[in-house]
Design an enzyme around this catalytic site. Structure first.
Site, PDB file in Angstrom:
ATOM      1  N   GLU A 213       1.844   1.316   0.272  1.00  0.00           N
ATOM      2  CA  GLU A 213       2.479   0.368   1.216  1.00  0.00           C
ATOM      3  C   GLU A 213       2.604   1.002   2.592  1.00  0.00           C
ATOM      4  O   GLU A 213       3.593   0.836   3.289  1.00  0.00           O
ATOM      5  CB  GLU A 213       3.868  -0.077   0.709  1.00  0.00           C
ATOM      6  CG  GLU A 213       3.882  -0.759  -0.643  1.00  0.00           C
ATOM      7  CD  GLU A 213       2.980  -1.988  -0.691  1.00  0.00           C
ATOM      8  OE1 GLU A 213       2.688  -2.565   0.368  1.00  0.00           O
ATOM      9  OE2 GLU A 213       2.561  -2.360  -1.806  1.00  0.00           O
TER      10      GLU A 213
ATOM     11  N   THR B 124      -7.774  -1.183  -2.682  1.00  0.00           N
ATOM     12  CA  THR B 124      -8.209   0.188  -2.408  1.00  0.00           C
ATOM     13  C   THR B 124      -9.528   0.529  -3.121  1.00  0.00           C
ATOM     14  O   THR B 124      -9.767   0.090  -4.238  1.00  0.00           O
ATOM     15  CB  THR B 124      -7.118   1.167  -2.866  1.00  0.00           C
ATOM     16  OG1 THR B 124      -5.909   0.818  -2.198  1.00  0.00           O
ATOM     17  CG2 THR B 124      -7.474   2.601  -2.549  1.00  0.00           C
TER      18      THR B 124
HETATM   19  C1  LIG Z   1       0.047   5.480  -8.053  1.00  0.00           C
HETATM   20  C2  LIG Z   1      -0.750   4.644  -7.096  1.00  0.00           C
HETATM   21  C3  LIG Z   1      -0.909   3.273  -7.336  1.00  0.00           C
HETATM   22  C4  LIG Z   1      -1.671   2.468  -6.483  1.00  0.00           C
HETATM   23  N1  LIG Z   1      -1.849   1.128  -6.775  1.00  0.00           N
HETATM   24  C5  LIG Z   1      -2.709   0.379  -6.019  1.00  0.00           C
HETATM   25  C6  LIG Z   1      -3.023  -0.967  -6.367  1.00  0.00           C
HETATM   26  O1  LIG Z   1      -2.510  -1.510  -7.355  1.00  0.00           O
HETATM   27  N2  LIG Z   1      -3.895  -1.669  -5.617  1.00  0.00           N
HETATM   28  C7  LIG Z   1      -4.476  -1.111  -4.512  1.00  0.00           C
HETATM   29  O2  LIG Z   1      -5.260  -1.794  -3.868  1.00  0.00           O
HETATM   30  N3  LIG Z   1      -4.215   0.177  -4.132  1.00  0.00           N
HETATM   31  C8  LIG Z   1      -3.353   0.929  -4.874  1.00  0.00           C
HETATM   32  N4  LIG Z   1      -3.080   2.260  -4.519  1.00  0.00           N
HETATM   33  C9  LIG Z   1      -3.767   2.853  -3.376  1.00  0.00           C
HETATM   34  C10 LIG Z   1      -2.855   3.137  -2.191  1.00  0.00           C
HETATM   35  O3  LIG Z   1      -2.528   1.940  -1.561  1.00  0.00           O
HETATM   36  C11 LIG Z   1      -3.583   4.098  -1.221  1.00  0.00           C
HETATM   37  O4  LIG Z   1      -3.779   5.303  -1.901  1.00  0.00           O
HETATM   38  C12 LIG Z   1      -2.770   4.345   0.021  1.00  0.00           C
HETATM   39  O5  LIG Z   1      -2.845   3.212   0.819  1.00  0.00           O
HETATM   40  C13 LIG Z   1      -3.240   5.553   0.818  1.00  0.00           C
HETATM   41  O6  LIG Z   1      -4.540   5.363   1.227  1.00  0.00           O
HETATM   42  P1  LIG Z   1      -5.641   6.493   1.058  1.00  0.00           P
HETATM   43  O7  LIG Z   1      -5.525   7.032  -0.305  1.00  0.00           O
HETATM   44  O8  LIG Z   1      -6.932   5.947   1.518  1.00  0.00           O
HETATM   45  O9  LIG Z   1      -5.190   7.621   2.090  1.00  0.00           O
HETATM   46  P2  LIG Z   1      -6.032   8.118   3.335  1.00  0.00           P
HETATM   47  O10 LIG Z   1      -6.025   7.093   4.392  1.00  0.00           O
HETATM   48  O11 LIG Z   1      -7.346   8.633   2.902  1.00  0.00           O
HETATM   49  O12 LIG Z   1      -5.122   9.317   3.823  1.00  0.00           O
HETATM   50  C14 LIG Z   1      -5.498  10.688   3.712  1.00  0.00           C
HETATM   51  C15 LIG Z   1      -4.739  11.489   4.750  1.00  0.00           C
HETATM   52  O13 LIG Z   1      -5.177  11.136   6.056  1.00  0.00           O
HETATM   53  C16 LIG Z   1      -4.101  10.741   6.879  1.00  0.00           C
HETATM   54  N5  LIG Z   1      -4.602   9.684   7.771  1.00  0.00           N
HETATM   55  C17 LIG Z   1      -5.467   8.686   7.448  1.00  0.00           C
HETATM   56  N6  LIG Z   1      -5.700   7.918   8.514  1.00  0.00           N
HETATM   57  C18 LIG Z   1      -4.972   8.417   9.545  1.00  0.00           C
HETATM   58  C19 LIG Z   1      -4.787   8.048  10.924  1.00  0.00           C
HETATM   59  N7  LIG Z   1      -5.384   7.005  11.428  1.00  0.00           N
HETATM   60  N8  LIG Z   1      -3.934   8.795  11.660  1.00  0.00           N
HETATM   61  C20 LIG Z   1      -3.320   9.850  11.135  1.00  0.00           C
HETATM   62  N9  LIG Z   1      -3.455  10.252   9.863  1.00  0.00           N
HETATM   63  C21 LIG Z   1      -4.279   9.546   9.071  1.00  0.00           C
HETATM   64  C22 LIG Z   1      -3.016  10.303   5.931  1.00  0.00           C
HETATM   65  O14 LIG Z   1      -1.739  10.486   6.470  1.00  0.00           O
HETATM   66  C23 LIG Z   1      -3.244  11.219   4.729  1.00  0.00           C
HETATM   67  O15 LIG Z   1      -2.600  12.438   4.920  1.00  0.00           O
HETATM   68  C24 LIG Z   1      -2.290   3.055  -5.356  1.00  0.00           C
HETATM   69  C25 LIG Z   1      -2.107   4.429  -5.085  1.00  0.00           C
HETATM   70  C26 LIG Z   1      -1.350   5.216  -5.945  1.00  0.00           C
HETATM   71  C27 LIG Z   1      -1.193   6.685  -5.644  1.00  0.00           C
END
Ligand SMILES: Cc1cc2nc3c(=O)[nH]c(=O)nc-3n(C[C@H](O)[C@H](O)[C@H](O)COP(=O)(O)OP(=O)(O)OC[C@H]3O[C@@H](n4cnc5c(N)ncnc54)[C@H](O)[C@@H]3O)c2cc1C
Ligand SMILES: Cc1cc2nc3c(=O)[nH]c(=O)nc-3n(C[C@H](O)[C@H](O)[C@H](O)COP(=O)(O)OP(=O)(O)OC[C@H]3O[C@@H](n4cnc5c(N)ncnc54)[C@H](O)[C@@H]3O)c2cc1C
Lengths: 680, 680
Positions: A440, A135
């Protein structure tokens, strides 16, 4: 509190131990006890200060615990399952978390034997401490949009890892903030100006001696969070950092160092298997995650007395246990039922997963596997177990983690004011669990995968193909009754409940198909329908798995008929309460009548609450959480709620070591601070 | 981020300022700005370390802020409204919180002139710092069950305050833990062995000089909580502590020192007025509490880009703003509509409250008032505005704080991973708000009061009494159509939506009446139905108030017709989305058809989302939250989300001052700790 819980336990004769064995097996229960004894005897795992510490104190303790646990594992020769059990009982994320999961797994599954020798061995030995850096600040769900680049340098046969923008900074990476010295970094592979998409690179980020960041690397902790504060989630920026050719994990694709050609080899379907496995464990855990909250709230509400029953005649009768109020029951008992429903569903998922792994291994080397494209989207629905497993795991991960997370908050609130205290043990547990709804696969987005799979299955059925699995079977059955309709006797036959859930799924699937294929609606306009569809399908799966578990000879042989009868009531409560919540969809699909909904609501569910109520405490006892594990004043096995609350507040709470000057006219804040003294 | 938000704002020409004035009035907006300027210029209010501190640090800062604010109030001669505005902008509970609210209010309203002279004056001067000690370890909601006793000693004309059991310990008392030196203590008044129920006593608990607890008083902070950690909620135990006769607040009842008789005087209906007022402010605030989360999530989701639209043809078009995904819209835009709905409802409640106060004052001295019994239960429904106000405030407090609290979590989750960071600003705000669902009447329990009122009203209507207020009016209308049924054209006429909500309330009321009066069902068996009924009625009130506000000449004259049109769309979105969520009740009541539900779901709501989407950012701008107030990286007005996240993590985060030794073989945890240094 003590006698009250004893009295509760006396009102039921459910054999708690037998039920525990059904949930966990005898062996696991024994293992848990052994490990618990070890942990309790080590001072570093003492939980009594957990709720008081600030971020840095808690991180420090978590690091000490992580180290100790690693050493205990060596000492006691714990296998992975035993080690995981220990982690679960400690119940806090720790700084080795991502090293021990994604870092090792990725090296193992995506590395070549040469890379195993070079990286994996050291990692398994904790000489390298790693993390999984996918990420970025700007991209999470959309992995293809990652901005970090790994550019191939043909002259010296290296890659240059670079973060071209601020948004390319790795972000959220567990174990990276302060702990890791190595990382698997996902970066866009660029050869000769052409991008080949994200690939994993093994990169050293901190000095092995000083632990300072290496040159041109900017790394640190991303700051405090809603929970998960014992973990150092980190950020990471590269300024043109060169890594050798061997850094690119090359099991499935590599750059030929001489020709500079990009070469794929084999199919990474195993990697998708891993994703599915991770999601299955989330489903599996959701039951027991929720069960902690339910156990705490049920025990507390059983001993909490408030008000006399309005219809009781004499004041003398004393106050009522709040668990007797139907408004408390309707919040807690369906969740109690859900803990079993999710647990059995998780087990079934895991079995499905193992079956598939066996089949895949059996057919490995088989040409068929490599013909499949890269992603699960490329698999063939209806005939392909991997596709089914993938969709099932997406839908169930989304549903089960939502139920668990939201259910925990319901439990917390059911405890009234005391639920808000950290000593309730629910709040901190909830906060740490919450990201499961986002990582995930974000729970909302995952539902698109499920819908896509169901649409494909429906197209296959509509085109006349014979059903190959349960999904296509329920879709065909629906089609076959297109001109006949249905009638489900949900209030008298349990199997009809399952069929009603299947009917609704099929109805919603064909509705969605019509919108997409006939009306040609844009994908985006259908997302809300897809979410509903996925939820409906996943609810069907949970209800079906719960039902089938109770029918299976294995279950029937393990518990007496009274207990089985109670479990069947839990099944009905879970299923009917869910049905009632989603009534308008069931009604809209023609599966049930308005009269049935009204009877479910006002009669069937209320009756089940009454019948289950006397067994509530024993049922949560069956989850067999040790007090040390729950770390909750409200959830104590012995019911000594108030004594424990008082002890923690009055004896353990460091704020009480401070005497303030309360007057606004004085600039003095703390007149006296005895913290330092007492620390010695 | 910057250009993206600018572009968002360019797609709409809603006059943001005009809308802000409609929400707040021009004067209030000006006042806010003045106060904000003062706060920003004081270093103690600097928020930059808020998210990092541990409990004790944060409490220390909160105390410093409380003192400074008091002094600023004196300096700038702020009135109560101005002072409250300042508190709202600082946005954290502080150690003077209960002194400034319940302690002063209780002294003022329940004290005699003599007691005002003795206690209130000093309290208003902050010579006495107080709290309101009602709840005990064992009793919260059931005030009559309190165990603390105040026993009258006729010999020396004193009371002995005593905590007979551990569960009698006062608990949760805001400002008590470390700060207060006085308390209003609710205790069972006992004269000559007879108990007269809970009464308020003013008791000194700490020494005015040393601030140490007085003899035989055990007092302290109750420990960390899910939120609210800048407040020192406390416990308090008395071991036979004597207080003088004057300690009992004697406006409404007193012990005659000579005869030792218990004497009531006047009616405490004013006290119930206060309760109603407190609940009304909760309703009033719910809109803006929620609006903070909605503003943050809407701005962030507008600039957050993730994935290309699936139906978009060329990759070149770039990634989609996640606010364009309907699955994000369906989560955020109905909440955006709810912020307005709740705000206007709160205003209407407040007007109702003031009207009633005027009437009560007009008729004070009037014999009628004192004929009424002690509690709101004794009031006469249907004819008594106080009863209506009481029920309305209970139902709306419950509904509005539930919507706000749960809505904030929806907003947080809509932000994906970054929503989990404290820097999102939503999590901490949510945690601090959460107890609002439990205090001032637990949201589940309050619904019984509403149901009781509706049942009484229904009995009055059924017995043929003419309707006297809106509640009895909708009940009579329902009755009058018993043989005709209804038809509401909800998708084409807004007033029909309101009528459909009224119809459902009336239907559920008479159903409940049947169960209770005809079927003689026990009260406890009906609690779930009562909860539904109260929710239905309160939703009706919100929908009605929103509708009426938009019809009122005052509103129409304040905004242009385009803006008014948009507000009407928000009304429809709020009302139809709610209706869709509760579809089976509407359907069951006969108010609407299955076809209407299906059209609402798949067509009307989706169309409204599309129409409101372009105005989303301007609509949240209208709530006029300054960045300083929101303290959120994601919600910044200028959209510089990533820069701000990075700055806070990399520059402000104290954990990054620590270098660890990561290897399990080493017992060293922190190799280097530069925190102390940098503090200087
Ligand atoms: C405590 C914690 C630990 C983590 N640990 C790791 C780690 O060790 N390594 C790592 O690589 N990552 C890690 N992550 C990251 C995590 O995998 C991502 O935060 C997660 O995949 C969500 O992605 P995002 O934040 O980009 O959400 P976004 O994709 O930006 O989502 C934002 C909003 O948009 C919506 N959305 C986005 N795309 C669409 C679509 N196509 N259709 C409809 N709705 C949509 C979503 O539902 C959400 O409401 C961690 C996150 C947390 C909170
Ligand atoms: C942050 C915070 C600050 C506070 N500050 C103060 C303060 O300054 N001064 C003060 O005096 N108090 C204070 N309180 C206490 C607060 O007023 C009580 O916690 C609140 O009234 C709830 O009461 P309880 O905890 O006894 O809940 P309980 O009544 O024990 O409720 C437990 C559960 O039982 C259910 N229940 C109880 N009775 C019934 C019934 N008859 N029918 C159906 N269901 C029922 C409830 O819904 C709930 O789920 C504070 C509390 C908090 C969390």
């Amino acid at each position: 509190g003590h006698e009250l819980l004893a009295a509760e336990r006396a009102t039921s004769n459910i054999p708690v131990e037998k039920l525990s064995e059904l949930l966990y097996t005898k062996e696991v229960l024994k293992r848990k006890q052994c490990i618990l004894d070890v942990l309790k005897s080590e001072k570093v795992f003492d939980k009594s200060q957990n709720y008081f510490g600030g971020r840095i104190d808690r991180f420090e303790t978590a690091l000490a615990r992580a180290k100790k646990l690693r050493n205990l594992r060596l000492k006691h020769r714990w296998n992975l399952d035993e080690y995981r059990t220990a982690l679960e009982m400690i119940s806090e994320p720790g700084p080795y978390g991502l090293h021990e999961s994604m870092f090792l797994i990725t090296l193992r599954e995506q590395g070549t034997p040469e890379q195993h020798e070079l990286f994996l061995k050291k990692a398994e030995n904790y000489e390298y401490i790693g993390c999984y850096a996918q990420t970025e600040l700007g991209h999470g769900s959309n992995v293809r949009g990652l901005e970090t680049t790994a550019t191939w340098n043909s002259q010296d046969k290296t890659f240059t890892i670079h973060s071209p923008h601020l948004t390319a900074s790795k972000w959220w990476i567990g174990s990276l903030g302060r702990t890791a010295n190595w990382a698997v970094v996902m970066a866009q592979l660029i050869i000769d100006g052409t991008s080949y998409g994200p690939h994993p690179f093994v990169v050293q980020i901190r000095d092995m001696k000083t632990h300072e960041p290496l040159e041109n690397i900017h790394v640190g902790d991303i700051g405090p969070k809603f929970g998960y504060n014992t973990m150092d989630n980190g950020f990471l920026l590269f300024n043109h950092v060169k890594v050798p050719h061997i850094a690119m994990l090359a099991r499935f694709s590599r750059v030929e160092p001489d020709t500079c050609k990009y070469v794929r080899r084999g199919s990474p379907s195993l990697v998708y298997g891993t994703l599915t496995w991770v999601r299955s464990t989330i489903v599996m855990q959701a039951g027991s995650v929720l069960a902690r909250g339910v156990a705490i709230a049920t025990r507390y509400c059983a001993i909490r007395r408030q008000f006399q029953d309005r219809d009781a005649s004499e004041w003398e009768k004393g106050e009522n246990s709040v668990l007797n109020y139907t408004m408390v029951q309707i919040r807690l008992l369906p969740l109690l039922a859900a803990t079993f429903a999710l647990h059995f569903t998780g087990k079934a998922m895991m079995n499905l997963y193992s079956e598939n792994q066996k089949k895949m291994n059996a057919s490995s080397g088989n040409a068929d596997a490599s013909k499949r494209g890269a992603g699960p989207e490329e698999t063939r629905s209806g005939s392909d177990i991997l596709a089914d497993l993938h969709a099932t795991s997406c839908g169930l991960k989304s549903l089960s983690s939502t139920i668990a997370a939201e259910g925990l908050e319901v439990c917390r609130r059911a405890c009234g004011g005391h639920g808000y205290s950290s000593f309730s043990g629910i709040g901190p547990w909830y906060s740490d669990y919450l990201p499961t709804t986002t990582w995930e696969g974000d729970n909302f987005m995952l539902t698109q995968q499920v819908a896509r799979y169901l649409l494909k299955s429906a197209r296959s059925v509509a085109s006349g193909k014979a059903p190959m699995n349960d999904t296509t079977r329920i879709l065909s059955q629906y089609i076959s009754r297109a001109d006949i309709g249905c009638a489900f006797d949900i209030l008298s036959r349990d199997s009809d409940i399952v069929d009603a859930f299947a009917w609704r799924t099929a109805f919603l699937t064909f509705e969605a198909l019509k919108h997409r294929d006939e009306h040609k609606k844009p994908w985006n306009d259908l997302l809300v329908d897809f979410y509903r569809l996925s939820k409906a399908h996943s609810q069907y799966l949970v209800v079906k798995n719960f039902y089938e578990t109770l029918q299976s000879p294995a279950t029937v042989s393990q518990v007496d008929s009274e207990t089985l009868g109670l479990l069947r009531k839990l099944f009905r409560l879970y299923a009917l309460h869910t049905l009632e919540q989603e009534a308008s969809e069931f009604y809209g699909s023609g599966a049930i009548t308005i009269k049935q909904i009204s009877l479910t609501r006002t009669s069937a569910v209320m009756k089940l609450l009454k019948e289950i109520r006397p067994h509530a405490v024993r049922l949560v006892d069956a989850w067999a959480f040790d007090d040390w594990v729950l770390d909750s004043s409200l959830g104590r096995f012995d019911g000594k709620v108030y004594e424990d609350m008082f002890y923690r507040a009055s004896e353990l709470n460091p704020l009480n070591k401070i005497t303030v000057d309360p007057f606004p006219a004085s600039e003095v804040l703390f007149k006296r601070d005895e913290r330092a003294k007492s620390k010695l």
